[in-house]
Design a protein around this motif. Structure first.
Motif, PDB file in Angstrom:
ATOM      1  N   ALA A 104     -32.644  55.967  34.973  1.00  0.00           N
ATOM      2  CA  ALA A 104     -32.061  54.810  35.656  1.00  0.00           C
ATOM      3  C   ALA A 104     -31.815  53.658  34.686  1.00  0.00           C
ATOM      4  CB  ALA A 104     -32.961  54.362  36.791  1.00  0.00           C
ATOM      5  N   ARG A 105     -30.790  52.856  35.010  1.00  0.00           N
ATOM      6  CA  ARG A 105     -30.403  51.730  34.174  1.00  0.00           C
ATOM      7  C   ARG A 105     -30.238  50.477  35.042  1.00  0.00           C
ATOM      8  NH1 ARG A 105     -31.813  54.964  30.993  1.00  0.00           N
ATOM      9  NH2 ARG A 105     -30.881  55.497  28.963  1.00  0.00           N
ATOM     10  N   PHE A 106     -30.290  49.318  34.375  1.00  0.00           N
ATOM     11  CA  PHE A 106     -30.285  48.027  35.064  1.00  0.00           C
ATOM     12  C   PHE A 106     -29.339  47.066  34.330  1.00  0.00           C
ATOM     13  CE2 PHE A 106     -32.209  43.714  35.447  1.00  0.00           C
ATOM     14  CZ  PHE A 106     -32.123  43.555  36.817  1.00  0.00           C
ATOM     15  N   ARG A 107     -28.521  46.352  35.090  1.00  0.00           N
ATOM     16  CA  ARG A 107     -27.653  45.321  34.513  1.00  0.00           C
ATOM     17  C   ARG A 107     -28.058  43.959  35.075  1.00  0.00           C
ATOM     18  NH1 ARG A 107     -22.772  47.115  35.840  1.00  0.00           N
ATOM     19  NH2 ARG A 107     -22.442  48.142  33.824  1.00  0.00           N
ATOM     20  N   LEU A 108     -28.228  42.994  34.192  1.00  0.00           N
ATOM     21  CA  LEU A 108     -28.611  41.634  34.567  1.00  0.00           C
ATOM     22  C   LEU A 108     -27.498  40.679  34.180  1.00  0.00           C
ATOM     23  CD1 LEU A 108     -30.915  39.618  35.467  1.00  0.00           C
ATOM     24  CD2 LEU A 108     -31.403  39.389  33.020  1.00  0.00           C
ATOM     25  N   THR A 109     -27.054  39.871  35.132  1.00  0.00           N
ATOM     26  CA  THR A 109     -26.042  38.843  34.892  1.00  0.00           C
ATOM     27  C   THR A 109     -26.643  37.486  35.209  1.00  0.00           C
ATOM     28  OG1 THR A 109     -24.280  40.376  35.524  1.00  0.00           O
ATOM     29  CG2 THR A 109     -23.730  38.032  35.493  1.00  0.00           C
ATOM     30  N   ARG A 110     -26.557  36.568  34.253  1.00  0.00           N
ATOM     31  CA  ARG A 110     -27.096  35.219  34.443  1.00  0.00           C
ATOM     32  C   ARG A 110     -25.964  34.271  34.802  1.00  0.00           C
ATOM     33  NH1 ARG A 110     -32.361  35.158  32.606  1.00  0.00           N
ATOM     34  NH2 ARG A 110     -32.907  36.812  31.129  1.00  0.00           N
ATOM     35  N   THR A 143     -29.584  42.673  43.656  1.00  0.00           N
ATOM     36  CA  THR A 143     -30.253  41.464  44.123  1.00  0.00           C
ATOM     37  C   THR A 143     -29.550  40.227  43.582  1.00  0.00           C
ATOM     38  OG1 THR A 143     -31.734  41.495  42.202  1.00  0.00           O
ATOM     39  CG2 THR A 143     -32.535  42.549  44.215  1.00  0.00           C
ATOM     40  N   LEU A 144     -29.720  39.142  44.299  1.00  0.00           N
ATOM     41  CA  LEU A 144     -29.307  37.826  43.830  1.00  0.00           C
ATOM     42  C   LEU A 144     -30.512  36.909  43.901  1.00  0.00           C
ATOM     43  CD1 LEU A 144     -27.185  35.637  43.045  1.00  0.00           C
ATOM     44  CD2 LEU A 144     -26.805  35.296  45.506  1.00  0.00           C
ATOM     45  N   PHE A 145     -30.929  36.394  42.745  1.00  0.00           N
ATOM     46  CA  PHE A 145     -32.023  35.431  42.666  1.00  0.00           C
ATOM     47  C   PHE A 145     -31.441  34.056  42.393  1.00  0.00           C
ATOM     48  CE2 PHE A 145     -35.027  38.817  40.641  1.00  0.00           C
ATOM     49  CZ  PHE A 145     -35.062  39.510  41.837  1.00  0.00           C
ATOM     50  N   LEU A 146     -32.037  33.030  43.021  1.00  0.00           N
ATOM     51  CA  LEU A 146     -31.544  31.664  42.850  1.00  0.00           C
ATOM     52  C   LEU A 146     -32.667  30.693  42.527  1.00  0.00           C
ATOM     53  CD1 LEU A 146     -29.091  31.192  45.879  1.00  0.00           C
ATOM     54  CD2 LEU A 146     -28.519  31.876  43.531  1.00  0.00           C
ATOM     55  N   ASP A 147     -32.349  29.737  41.695  1.00  0.00           N
ATOM     56  CA  ASP A 147     -33.097  28.487  41.571  1.00  0.00           C
ATOM     57  C   ASP A 147     -32.113  27.417  42.019  1.00  0.00           C
ATOM     58  OD1 ASP A 147     -34.184  26.048  40.779  1.00  0.00           O
ATOM     59  OD2 ASP A 147     -35.090  26.873  38.969  1.00  0.00           O
ATOM     60  N   ARG A 148     -32.159  27.091  43.299  1.00  0.00           N
ATOM     61  CA  ARG A 148     -31.150  26.214  43.885  1.00  0.00           C
ATOM     62  C   ARG A 148     -31.163  24.826  43.260  1.00  0.00           C
ATOM     63  NH1 ARG A 148     -29.156  27.901  49.129  1.00  0.00           N
ATOM     64  NH2 ARG A 148     -30.037  29.945  49.687  1.00  0.00           N
ATOM     65  N   VAL A 155     -27.990  38.006  38.887  1.00  0.00           N
ATOM     66  CA  VAL A 155     -27.618  39.173  39.682  1.00  0.00           C
ATOM     67  C   VAL A 155     -28.164  40.393  38.967  1.00  0.00           C
ATOM     68  CG1 VAL A 155     -25.717  40.626  40.476  1.00  0.00           C
ATOM     69  CG2 VAL A 155     -25.545  38.130  40.657  1.00  0.00           C
ATOM     70  N   GLY A 156     -28.909  41.218  39.678  1.00  0.00           N
ATOM     71  CA  GLY A 156     -29.439  42.459  39.125  1.00  0.00           C
ATOM     72  C   GLY A 156     -28.862  43.644  39.858  1.00  0.00           C
TER      73      GLY A 156
END
Length: 204
Positions: A104-110, A143-148, A155-156
């Motif tokens: 398995a592989r994972f892509r992270l976008t900041r 997933t979408l993680f936020l620091d509002r 985005v993962g």
């Protein structure tokens, strides 16, 4: 849910030592923590990068675990980490895989965005990006993680294997550009990792 991420870089030759500590002592300690709801471990063995995410039932559990997790993190990563950054996030949109295979592989976008555009970003991901990702071969979860307050997000996306990750690069680039424009977000980086472990536990 809420998530704490740790991003560490160091000597690639020492990375496996850190992985063993995290999947051994680190995982054992996590399972004892009140409010723990899972974890992910991702690595770039060639460059020497390590990313972890620990999931918590609510913000109270996240904060209550901070000191104990800080001590654990310092201990298990001491032999590897030359740099280390720790962030806390709201898990705004969640579609986690229940299990993954060895390749398995994972892509992270900041991302960065104006705090007032946080809801627009959630809408763009939930109703635009995620449905399109689900049509792609090998896509397992996102997933979408936020620091509002700070106007930052990640985005993962998890893919079944190296080939499906590679095949997704072109299509995802188009989706990324469209969503960033719609949500008025700026893409700061895109990185790819090997998946070492995903432990997904349902909310209580």
């Amino acid at each position: 849910m809420f998530v704490r991420t740790t991003y560490a870089t160091g000597d690639p030759a020492k990375l496996d030592q850190a992985v063993q500590a995290l999947t051994g002592e680190g995982r054992e300690q996590l399972t004892k923590e009140p409010g723990y709801r899972g974890a992910g471990l991702f690595v770039d063995r060639e460059v020497g990068k390590l990313l972890t995410g620990t999931w918590w039932q609510d913000e109270e559990a996240l904060r209550a675990s901070a000191d104990r997790m800080g001590e654990l993190r310092a201990r298990v990563l001491s032999g590897f980490a030359a740099t280390m950054t720790v962030d806390n996030w709201e898990a705004a949109v969640v579609s986690r895989p229940e299990s993954v295979g060895e390749d398995a592989r994972f892509r992270l976008t900041r991302l960065e965005f104006a705090p007032t555009d946080a809801d627009a970003l959630v809408d763009a991901f939930e109703n635009g990006v995620l449905p399109k990702l689900r049509t792609m071969r090998g896509f397992l979860g996102g997933t979408l993680f936020l620091d509002r307050t700070a106007g930052r997000g990640t985005v993962g996306a998890v893919y079944a294997d190296r080939d499906s990750l590679a095949a997704s690069r072109g299509p995802v680039a188009g989706v990324r550009g469209e969503a960033a424009s719609k949500a008025r977000a700026t893409v700061r980086s895109v990185e790819e990792f090997e998946v070492v472990m995903i432990d997904a536990r349902p909310p209580s």
